[in-house]
Design a protein around this motif. Sequence first.
Motif, mmCIF file in Angstrom:
data_model
loop_
_atom_site.group_PDB
_atom_site.id
_atom_site.type_symbol
_atom_site.label_atom_id
_atom_site.label_comp_id
_atom_site.label_asym_id
_atom_site.label_seq_id
_atom_site.Cartn_x
_atom_site.Cartn_y
_atom_site.Cartn_z
ATOM 1 N N GLY A 164 1.054 -1.246 0.178
ATOM 2 C CA GLY A 164 -0.095 -0.151 0.018
ATOM 3 C C GLY A 164 0.913 1.250 -0.061
ATOM 4 N N ILE A 165 0.083 2.549 -0.180
ATOM 5 C CA ILE A 165 0.880 3.719 0.040
ATOM 6 C C ILE A 165 0.897 3.986 1.495
ATOM 7 C CG2 ILE A 165 0.428 6.329 -0.535
ATOM 8 C CD1 ILE A 165 -0.868 5.012 -3.171
ATOM 9 N N VAL A 166 2.040 4.597 1.878
ATOM 10 C CA VAL A 166 2.036 5.179 3.413
ATOM 11 C C VAL A 166 2.335 6.422 3.401
ATOM 12 C CG1 VAL A 166 3.780 4.694 5.160
ATOM 13 C CG2 VAL A 166 3.522 2.839 3.618
ATOM 14 N N ILE A 167 1.292 7.113 4.363
ATOM 15 C CA ILE A 167 1.154 8.367 4.710
ATOM 16 C C ILE A 167 1.539 8.639 6.005
ATOM 17 C CG2 ILE A 167 -0.241 8.845 2.720
ATOM 18 C CD1 ILE A 167 -2.599 8.817 4.812
ATOM 19 N N GLY A 168 1.934 9.902 6.535
ATOM 20 C CA GLY A 168 2.237 10.166 7.659
ATOM 21 C C GLY A 168 1.536 11.271 8.447
ATOM 22 N N GLN A 169 1.169 11.475 9.673
ATOM 23 C CA GLN A 169 0.584 12.449 10.458
ATOM 24 C C GLN A 169 1.653 13.003 11.302
ATOM 25 O OE1 GLN A 169 -2.057 11.357 13.833
ATOM 26 N NE2 GLN A 169 -3.428 13.119 13.278
ATOM 27 N N ARG A 170 1.699 14.772 10.766
ATOM 28 C CA ARG A 170 2.663 15.407 11.256
ATOM 29 C C ARG A 170 2.523 15.517 12.756
ATOM 30 N NH1 ARG A 170 5.316 18.616 7.822
ATOM 31 N NH2 ARG A 170 5.628 20.050 9.399
ATOM 32 N N SER A 171 3.615 15.582 13.382
ATOM 33 C CA SER A 171 3.588 15.911 15.021
ATOM 34 C C SER A 171 2.945 16.927 15.399
ATOM 35 C CB SER A 171 5.062 16.058 15.424
ATOM 36 O OG SER A 171 5.216 16.475 16.699
ATOM 37 N N GLU A 172 2.272 16.780 16.392
ATOM 38 C CA GLU A 172 1.470 18.005 16.975
ATOM 39 C C GLU A 172 2.482 19.130 17.468
ATOM 40 O OE1 GLU A 172 -1.635 18.604 16.871
ATOM 41 O OE2 GLU A 172 -2.551 16.438 16.439
ATOM 42 N N LYS A 173 3.601 18.927 17.604
ATOM 43 C CA LYS A 173 4.616 19.940 17.776
ATOM 44 C C LYS A 173 5.004 20.864 16.744
ATOM 45 C CE LYS A 173 6.075 17.461 22.111
ATOM 46 N NZ LYS A 173 7.161 16.779 22.803
ATOM 47 N N SER A 174 4.738 20.051 15.505
ATOM 48 C CA SER A 174 5.310 20.823 14.190
ATOM 49 C C SER A 174 4.911 22.343 14.083
ATOM 50 C CB SER A 174 4.790 20.341 13.048
ATOM 51 O OG SER A 174 5.111 18.741 13.169
ATOM 52 N N ILE A 175 5.748 23.060 13.650
ATOM 53 C CA ILE A 175 5.204 24.600 13.285
ATOM 54 C C ILE A 175 4.370 24.908 12.408
ATOM 55 C CG2 ILE A 175 6.410 26.742 12.464
ATOM 56 C CD1 ILE A 175 9.067 26.152 13.829
ATOM 57 N N TYR A 176 4.549 23.735 11.104
ATOM 58 C CA TYR A 176 3.762 24.064 10.019
ATOM 59 C C TYR A 176 2.736 22.775 9.933
ATOM 60 C CZ TYR A 176 2.860 23.815 4.966
ATOM 61 O OH TYR A 176 2.135 23.991 3.670
ATOM 62 N N LEU A 177 1.312 23.132 9.768
ATOM 63 C CA LEU A 177 0.403 22.148 9.877
ATOM 64 C C LEU A 177 0.289 20.933 10.786
ATOM 65 C CD1 LEU A 177 -0.187 22.013 5.974
ATOM 66 C CD2 LEU A 177 -1.397 23.433 7.653
ATOM 67 N N PRO A 178 0.565 21.187 12.144
ATOM 68 C CA PRO A 178 0.502 20.178 13.064
ATOM 69 C C PRO A 178 -0.648 19.387 13.025
ATOM 70 C CG PRO A 178 -0.048 22.048 14.330
ATOM 71 C CD PRO A 178 0.540 22.545 12.710
ATOM 72 N N GLY A 179 -0.464 18.058 12.894
ATOM 73 C CA GLY A 179 -1.616 17.090 13.078
ATOM 74 C C GLY A 179 -2.216 16.518 11.646
ATOM 75 N N TYR A 180 -1.732 17.311 10.674
ATOM 76 C CA TYR A 180 -2.157 17.073 9.272
ATOM 77 C C TYR A 180 -1.599 15.789 8.669
ATOM 78 C CZ TYR A 180 -4.837 21.221 8.363
ATOM 79 O OH TYR A 180 -5.730 22.136 8.297
ATOM 80 N N TRP A 181 -2.254 15.016 7.812
ATOM 81 C CA TRP A 181 -1.691 13.839 7.130
ATOM 82 C C TRP A 181 -1.229 14.237 5.984
ATOM 83 C CZ3 TRP A 181 -1.444 8.984 9.097
ATOM 84 C CH2 TRP A 181 -2.300 8.630 10.406
ATOM 85 N N GLN A 182 0.099 13.898 5.611
ATOM 86 C CA GLN A 182 0.767 14.190 4.062
ATOM 87 C C GLN A 182 1.422 12.902 3.743
ATOM 88 O OE1 GLN A 182 3.692 17.130 5.469
ATOM 89 N NE2 GLN A 182 5.257 15.493 5.880
ATOM 90 N N GLY A 183 2.057 13.211 2.434
ATOM 91 C CA GLY A 183 2.851 12.222 1.865
ATOM 92 C C GLY A 183 4.225 12.098 2.745
ATOM 93 N N ALA A 184 4.800 10.983 2.810
ATOM 94 C CA ALA A 184 6.013 10.910 3.703
ATOM 95 C C ALA A 184 6.938 10.028 2.757
ATOM 96 C CB ALA A 184 5.552 9.977 4.641
ATOM 97 N N PRO A 185 8.287 10.494 3.094
ATOM 98 C CA PRO A 185 8.805 11.942 3.598
ATOM 99 C C PRO A 185 8.614 13.162 2.998
ATOM 100 C CG PRO A 185 10.647 10.969 2.847
ATOM 101 C CD PRO A 185 9.359 10.080 2.258
#
Length: 231
Positions: free
Chosen positions: A105-126
């Motif tokens: 399958g395709i693997v996506i990642g949820q950005r850390s809640e500590k991120s400066i940019y779009l915390p908690g968002y799901w994005q392509g990884a890396p």
Amino acid sequence: MPPTRSEWPVTPLKPDVVVQVGRSMPILAADLEARVALHWDAALAKHPTLYNGRVFCADVIGPDVIRGHWSEYRRVLAQMREPDLYGAGILRPLAVVGLLRATDGIVIGQRSEKSIYLPGYWQGAPAGNVESRNSEVQIDLAAQLMAECHEELGLTDAECQVGGCLLACEHPQTHIVDVGMDLTTALDFQTLQDRCHHLGNAEYQALMRVQPDTTLPEPLVPTLSAMLERR
């Protein structure tokens, strides 16, 4: 409100799009330098490990060529905090984003809640800024994405294959421009998840496997939506 797919302009790219340096970093007026310094100092107070490296900013984006200049991360961060800071002279920092195809399958990642940019968002990884890692002059997008594979997922060169570019997608508020790229690995999702947990840099608080019948999580970075449309 979460950003929507229609709000982010998308430019289709040739798989072998070239990135060129077209000019030197402009000198800022004294008042702008002062504003940048204020934003940077405030950000450092919350995130002491921030590093003011060189990042590439696009001036012109076309299917065949992306042309721009090297800038400083502190200038980019200041614009993220104050979007109208530079008026018509906006910065469009370039980032690479992988559409990571594992064996199951395709693997996506949820950005850390500590991120400066779009915390908690799901994005392509890396994913990560196109930056000057070894004072290089030429920009190699595949090498940039491979470096993010090492840092964020703990993968080696032998374990992943960078394919061609797919598209450029611009966040209308921060003007960050994601370059979506194909990325393939012979590893399965569970192995990737374990590798990221033990060797990654904690950029993601969770990974997810996307298959044809998977209900996508929310919120999604629109770049990911645009790439998944092309899967």
